[in-house]
Scaffold this active site. Structure first.
Site, PDB file in Angstrom:
ATOM      1  N   HIS A   1       0.800  -1.234   0.000  1.00 54.19           N
ATOM      2  CA  HIS A   1       0.000   0.000   0.000  1.00 54.19           C
ATOM      3  C   HIS A   1       0.826   1.274   0.000  1.00 54.19           C
ATOM      4  O   HIS A   1       0.254   2.356   0.160  1.00 54.19           O
ATOM      5  CB  HIS A   1      -0.923   0.044   1.219  1.00 54.19           C
ATOM      6  CG  HIS A   1      -2.001  -0.983   1.200  1.00 54.19           C
ATOM      7  ND1 HIS A   1      -3.245  -0.745   0.663  1.00 54.19           N
ATOM      8  CD2 HIS A   1      -2.022  -2.259   1.634  1.00 54.19           C
ATOM      9  CE1 HIS A   1      -3.986  -1.827   0.790  1.00 54.19           C
ATOM     10  NE2 HIS A   1      -3.264  -2.774   1.376  1.00 54.19           N
TER      11      HIS A   1
ATOM     12  N   LYS B   1      -7.887  14.002   4.627  1.00 49.33           N
ATOM     13  CA  LYS B   1      -7.049  12.797   4.579  1.00 49.33           C
ATOM     14  C   LYS B   1      -6.053  12.926   5.723  1.00 49.33           C
ATOM     15  O   LYS B   1      -5.963  13.981   6.346  1.00 49.33           O
ATOM     16  CB  LYS B   1      -6.315  12.699   3.240  1.00 49.33           C
ATOM     17  CG  LYS B   1      -5.641  14.009   2.811  1.00 49.33           C
ATOM     18  CD  LYS B   1      -4.960  13.907   1.456  1.00 49.33           C
ATOM     19  CE  LYS B   1      -5.889  14.082   0.281  1.00 49.33           C
ATOM     20  NZ  LYS B   1      -5.959  12.909  -0.568  1.00 49.33           N
ATOM     21  N   ARG B   2      -5.301  11.862   6.019  1.00 52.18           N
ATOM     22  CA  ARG B   2      -4.267  12.005   7.026  1.00 52.18           C
ATOM     23  C   ARG B   2      -3.335  13.161   6.658  1.00 52.18           C
ATOM     24  O   ARG B   2      -3.123  13.441   5.473  1.00 52.18           O
ATOM     25  CB  ARG B   2      -3.462  10.704   7.141  1.00 52.18           C
ATOM     26  CG  ARG B   2      -4.211   9.589   7.842  1.00 52.18           C
ATOM     27  CD  ARG B   2      -4.498   9.922   9.294  1.00 52.18           C
ATOM     28  NE  ARG B   2      -3.300   9.869  10.095  1.00 52.18           N
ATOM     29  CZ  ARG B   2      -3.079   8.993  11.077  1.00 52.18           C
ATOM     30  NH1 ARG B   2      -4.012   8.117  11.408  1.00 52.18           N
ATOM     31  NH2 ARG B   2      -1.959   9.020  11.748  1.00 52.18           N
TER      32      ARG B   2
ATOM     33  N   LYS C   1       1.346  14.436   1.137  1.00 48.68           N
ATOM     34  CA  LYS C   1       0.002  14.764   0.655  1.00 48.68           C
ATOM     35  C   LYS C   1      -0.154  16.266   0.399  1.00 48.68           C
ATOM     36  O   LYS C   1      -1.138  16.712  -0.173  1.00 48.68           O
ATOM     37  CB  LYS C   1      -1.037  14.271   1.657  1.00 48.68           C
ATOM     38  CG  LYS C   1      -1.096  12.736   1.781  1.00 48.68           C
ATOM     39  CD  LYS C   1      -2.082  12.304   2.849  1.00 48.68           C
ATOM     40  CE  LYS C   1      -2.019  10.816   3.175  1.00 48.68           C
ATOM     41  NZ  LYS C   1      -2.713   9.959   2.193  1.00 48.68           N
TER      42      LYS C   1
ATOM     43  N   THR D   1      -8.208   6.855  -1.932  1.00 48.78           N
ATOM     44  CA  THR D   1      -9.569   6.317  -2.078  1.00 48.78           C
ATOM     45  C   THR D   1     -10.588   7.419  -1.801  1.00 48.78           C
ATOM     46  O   THR D   1     -11.704   7.368  -2.306  1.00 48.78           O
ATOM     47  CB  THR D   1      -9.812   5.135  -1.124  1.00 48.78           C
ATOM     48  OG1 THR D   1      -9.260   5.456   0.155  1.00 48.78           O
ATOM     49  CG2 THR D   1      -9.163   3.872  -1.643  1.00 48.78           C
TER      50      THR D   1
ATOM     51  N   LYS E   1     -14.386   8.633  -3.603  1.00 54.09           N
ATOM     52  CA  LYS E   1     -15.645   8.998  -2.926  1.00 54.09           C
ATOM     53  C   LYS E   1     -16.133  10.351  -3.407  1.00 54.09           C
ATOM     54  O   LYS E   1     -17.323  10.550  -3.666  1.00 54.09           O
ATOM     55  CB  LYS E   1     -15.429   9.011  -1.404  1.00 54.09           C
ATOM     56  CG  LYS E   1     -15.085   7.637  -0.842  1.00 54.09           C
ATOM     57  CD  LYS E   1     -14.495   7.684   0.563  1.00 54.09           C
ATOM     58  CE  LYS E   1     -13.796   6.357   0.862  1.00 54.09           C
ATOM     59  NZ  LYS E   1     -12.966   6.406   2.078  1.00 54.09           N
TER      60      LYS E   1
HETATM   61  C1  26W Z   1       3.544   1.031  10.432  1.00 49.13           C
HETATM   62  C2  26W Z   1       2.168   1.094  10.371  1.00 49.13           C
HETATM   63  C3  26W Z   1       1.633   1.556   9.109  1.00 49.13           C
HETATM   64  C4  26W Z   1       2.398   1.669   7.966  1.00 49.13           C
HETATM   65  C5  26W Z   1       1.857   2.100   6.803  1.00 49.13           C
HETATM   66  C6  26W Z   1       0.319   1.850   9.074  1.00 49.13           C
HETATM   67  C7  26W Z   1      -0.215   2.290   7.911  1.00 49.13           C
HETATM   68  C8  26W Z   1       0.561   2.414   6.767  1.00 49.13           C
HETATM   69  C9  26W Z   1       0.000   2.888   5.500  1.00 49.13           C
HETATM   70  C10 26W Z   1       0.897   3.637   4.592  1.00 49.13           C
HETATM   71  C11 26W Z   1      -1.262   2.935   5.309  1.00 49.13           C
HETATM   72  C12 26W Z   1      -2.123   3.413   4.288  1.00 49.13           C
HETATM   73  O1  26W Z   1      -3.180   3.800   4.667  1.00 49.13           O
HETATM   74  N1  26W Z   1      -1.782   3.410   2.996  1.00 49.13           N
HETATM   75  C13 26W Z   1      -2.740   3.889   2.028  1.00 49.13           C
HETATM   76  O2  26W Z   1      -3.450   2.769   1.551  1.00 49.13           O
HETATM   77  C14 26W Z   1      -4.539   3.170   0.765  1.00 49.13           C
HETATM   78  C15 26W Z   1      -5.311   1.942   0.396  1.00 49.13           C
HETATM   79  O3  26W Z   1      -4.595   1.160  -0.494  1.00 49.13           O
HETATM   80  C16 26W Z   1      -4.064   3.954  -0.446  1.00 49.13           C
HETATM   81  O4  26W Z   1      -5.189   4.412  -1.135  1.00 49.13           O
HETATM   82  C17 26W Z   1      -3.209   5.131  -0.024  1.00 49.13           C
HETATM   83  O5  26W Z   1      -2.652   5.771  -1.148  1.00 49.13           O
HETATM   84  C18 26W Z   1      -2.108   4.666   0.905  1.00 49.13           C
HETATM   85  O6  26W Z   1      -1.381   5.758   1.435  1.00 49.13           O
END
Ligand code: 26W
Length: 835
Positions: free
Chosen positions: A371, A562-563, A568, A670, A674
């Site tokens: 991801h 978003k976060r 971003k 995502t 929406k």
């Molecule tokens: C270490 C814990 C950790 C590491 C990475 C928690 C969460 C993450 C992510 C980067 C999480 C995340 O939310 N990634 C997002 O995933 C979405 C679903 O596929 C994508 O649409 C986003 O672009 C992506 O940033």
């Protein structure tokens, strides 16, 4: 596959009625008997509970029949392993899926209460950080709606993502005790409790057949207790399961300690175990070396695999040879990647498979989704930590690596660099386990989440693996569920769509394309605008309630939620806002269009830059909102505590969707989907799924700007942001306002690190490089917005061409191309007669 179920049971207990009379009787029964409330109104909280229980009863019967149906047909099953599920609210979803809206609204009238008020009582289940967690929730919805036998596995955190408060413009994190008062949406399944081992050591021995064996002993065990959450499909009587594990100690253990007079230790060990499922890590990029996080990962992986195997044994007996044919395990990022060596451990140590056979089963079963491309998000765990916490797993990982490196050597003889790069163990001062490599080596499918993302994985991060196993890498562009993200978040538009193109779109989103054929229909266009306007008013109300700032529905609603993360580029958004403000001050409002800008999102508690960006948004907002000169042109808010439920109000009320990440950094996004579904037009870079959104809707209906991913890499080599700023008078003025503390009069100098980051030649996010392009794209957007008819066309076409971004499409692709679930593995539960 169709199944008739409940034959005997149904004779005794026909399914509960769905008519208003029966529903009302049940509601009263739950209110008075289950909850013990009297005549006097005791507040909406109890009504919420009674309503939820009334709905839950109807879910439970379908849940049971779905289980029986799967058991009878024995299809291949999928376990979706994820450390995060951002479920949001459940009641509205269940009401819509079971078609109970009318019956419940009527029933609640006798309490003098509207269904909306009752729905509003529910707290979000926020067991996730952002995109990855919400994607998991959308996927479960689509799996149930499509009738795929998919079980979600996760952790039942006592505390989900923190509640964000804003004090003096700064983010303050407040614990999210979402379980306070209980939740009606879980059923504890004690009989399926599993035991997860930690610590201890390993010992080898030779069994009676002369085989070399290993046992893992003297462990401290933790119980994993399943809390099952029903996942209803849309009007198909299917209810799948999300199984969330809660950590506990075994009574036996504590009793032993207790009897030996060690009461204190017994209670302590209780706490140690319970800690595992206490709280979600609120970081969305990296968690470094936190033992508890690794414990969470193994806890989820081990309990879930044991669960999958227990079901296998129930259905097929002790012989596990056909296991890979009947099971798929999808890893949501590397967070549960320890499932790879764990399945090996179970097969080799417990079920006595030889290594090669166990490896064939494991790799055939596992699939991994990546991801993110950010290198700092790539998980690594110190070997030393593994040795201490999961000694047997470390041995297995070494063995996996040994076999794997032989394959690398065969492909690239004598290439020691390749061996170093691809080894699952990163050598060095503190050797680390590369979890992504482990996931890739142990899986038969590795997928990215948008076309560009997958391409960049193939060319970059995973290139070595792509060369070795080109067929493993594949793309599955993300999607979102149209039930939540159009069906019930936008009732006005839903009604219009139902009338215009029929009701099928909600499970077949491509049908939205029919809208394009009606694009010239005056009545449609008028209604489209009036629905958007009503949704903007609803959003304005929320903004007023939470921030005290008045948004005006006649202005353009320009939204970024978003976060908060540097990549971003919320900062770029703020630069544009300041630029607009400056033009207003100079009286240059000629080509401007009145705007309301909203920014929302949480920052990881330890991420100082992100937290400072929040403070900046708040300070800029305060200055602008208090300046009478700006009032008619520009209003700005930071919306506190952005969460799933807020997005349900936000996306229907948005005109302009901000998707402005540095190209090559956002894996997919995502939120962008929406907004599009709800008729917002995107201003965005060529990043993640934006590229596919633009292709779907047509370039004339998308405001594009910025460097491409390729140009980003080029630009980095020779980047001088200060010269870019100096050469651009507008930009210079914006930086001047920031650097002269115009937005930080009370706390001079607080934003220095932000302005310095923009001016830094090593700024990874190239904010300055995209400033001019962004401003121009914004001007274009304003110009089009001023032309109501043109904007209406764009808005309608965005909805019309959003069909591809349904998670039903995404899941169908996972099912066909990764899980090997064909059409014949899709279930339709046929209700027994008489319901
Ligand atoms: C270490 C814990 C950790 C590491 C990475 C928690 C969460 C993450 C992510 C980067 C999480 C995340 O939310 N990634 C997002 O995933 C979405 C679903 O596929 C994508 O649409 C986003 O672009 C992506 O940033």
């Amino acid at each position: 596959m169709k199944c008739e179920v409940d034959k005997n049971f149904d004779d005794e207990f026909p399914w509960l009625g769905m008519d208003t009379r029966t529903v009302k009787k049940d509601l009263l029964r739950h209110y008075h008997l289950t909850l013990g409330r009297g005549q006097a109104r005791c507040g909406e909280r109890y009504l919420y509970q009674a309503t939820a229980l009334t709905v839950r009863d109807r879910l439970v019967e379908r849940w049971r029949s779905t289980r029986e149906c799967y058991q009878e047909n024995k299809p291949r099953r999928v376990a979706y392993l994820s450390l995060e599920y951002l479920m949001g609210r459940a009641l509205n979803n269940a009401v819509l899926n079971l078609d109970l809206e009318h019956a419940l609204s009527q029933s609640l009238k006798s309490f003098g209460c509207a269904l909306e008020e009752v729905l509003d009582q529910e707290r979000d289940a926020g067991l996730g950080n952002g995109g990855l967690g919400r994607l998991a929730a959308c996927f479960l919805d689509s799996c149930a709606t499509l009738g795929y036998p998919v079980t979600g596995y996760g952790i039942r955190y006592d505390y989900g993502i923190f509640h964000q408060k804003i004090r003096n413009g700064y983010q303050v994190e407040v614990p999210d005790h979402w379980l306070e008062g209980g939740t009606p949406w879980e059923i504890i399944s004690l009989e399926n409790t599993r035991t997860v081992k930690f610590g201890g050591h390993t010992e080898s021995w030779v069994d009676e057949k002369g085989n070399f064996r290993v046992r893992w002993i003297s462990t401290s065990d933790v119980l994993a207790v399943p809390h099952d959450v029903p996942i209803p499909g849309y009007r198909n009587d299917i209810v799948n399961t999300l199984r969330l594990w809660k950590a506990d100690t075994s009574d036996k253990l504590s009793l032993q300690d207790f009897n030996s007079g060690e009461h204190h230790d017994a209670v302590l060990s209780q706490n140690m175990a319970a800690q595992i499922s206490m709280v979600l890590y609120p970081n969305d990029v990296s968690v470094n070396g936190k033992v508890l996080r690794l414990r969470q990962q193994y806890f989820l992986s081990s309990a879930s695999l044991q669960d999958v195997i227990a079901r296998w044994k129930r259905d097929y007996g002790n012989d596990m040879h056909g296991f890979a044919d009947k099971n798929r395990i999808q890893l949501n990022d590397t967070h549960p990647a320890v499932a790879v060596p764990e399945l090996m451990r179970l097969l080799v140590d417990v079920y006595e498979f030889g290594w090669d056979e166990a490896w064939a089963i494991t790799t055939e079963t596992m699939a991994y989704t990546n991801h993110t491309l950010l290198p700092e998000a790539l998980e690594k765990w110190p070997v030393a930590l593994f040795r201490q916490l999961l000694p047997r797993l470390l041995e297995i990982i070494y063995e996996i690596n040994h076999h794997f490196l032989k394959e690398v050597s065969a492909k690239w003889p004598g290439d020691s660099q390749k061996l170093r790069e691809m080894s699952i163990i990163e050598e060095g001062h503190e050797p680390q386990i590369r979890m992504a490599w482990l996931a890739i080596v142990g899986s038969s499918s590795v997928n990215g989440v948008a076309a560009l993302h997958t391409q960049l994985l193939k060319e970059g991060l995973f290139n070595n693996f792509y060369q070795l196993w080109p067929e493993k890498l594949n793309n599955k562009t993300n999607g979102v569920t149209p039930r939540r993200w159009l069906g019930f978040c936008n009732p006005g538009l839903k009604a219009l769509l139902d009338k215009r193109i029929g009701e099928q779109w909600i499970t077949d989103l491509k049908q939205l394309e029919q809208l394009a054929t009606q694009i010239d229909d005056k009545e449609l266009r008028k209604q489209w605008r009036s629905i958007k306007c009503a949704n903007k008013e609803r959003l304005a109300e929320m903004v007023m309630e939470r921030t005290g700032v008045r948004f005006d529905a006649s202005m353009m609603f320009d939204i970024q939620v978003k976060r908060i993360h540097e990549y971003k580029r919320q900062l770029l958004n703020v630069l544009h806002v300041v630029h607009l403000y400056q033009k207003i001050l100079k009286g240059e409002t000629g080509t401007m269009v009145p705007r309301c800008v909203l920014i929302g999102g949480k920052a990881a508690p330890g991420y100082q830059m992100a937290k400072l960006i929040i403070k900046l948004v708040n300070n800029v907002a305060a200055v602008i909102n208090n300046d009478p000169a700006a009032k008619d042109w520009l209003r700005v808010v930071f919306l506190p505590n952005y969460q799933v439920t807020a997005m349900e109000i936000i996306c229907p009320g948005t005109d302009l969707s901000e998707q402005i990440s540095t190209a090559g950094k956002e894996a997919s996004g995502t939120g962008n989907m929406k907004f599009m579904m709800n008729g917002a037009v995107t201003i965005g870079t060529l990043d993640g799924a934006n590229i596919e959104i633009r292709e779907a809707v047509g370039e004339e209906n998308f405001f594009l700007f910025g460097l491409t991913a390729e140009q980003v890499e080029e630009t980095r080599k020779d980047y001088h942001p200060s010269s870019i700023i100096a050469a651009d008078p507008d930009f210079s003025r914006v930086m001047e306002l920031l650097e002269q503390d115009c937005f930080s009069r009370e706390e001079p100098g607080i934003f220095v690190s932000l302005t310095e980051s923009i001016r830094n030649p090593h700024d990874q996010w190239l904010t300055a490089a995209d400033f001019r392009g962004f401003v121009e794209a914004q001007e274009k957007a304003a110009q089009v917005y001023a032309d109501v008819e043109r904007w209406t066309t764009m808005s309608i076409l965005n909805t019309a061409y959003s069909g591809y971004f349904s998670s039903d499409r995404t899941i169908t692709d996972y099912a066909n191309e990764i899980w090997g679930l064909g059409k014949d593995q899709q279930f339709k539960v046929k209700q027994a007669a008489g319901k």
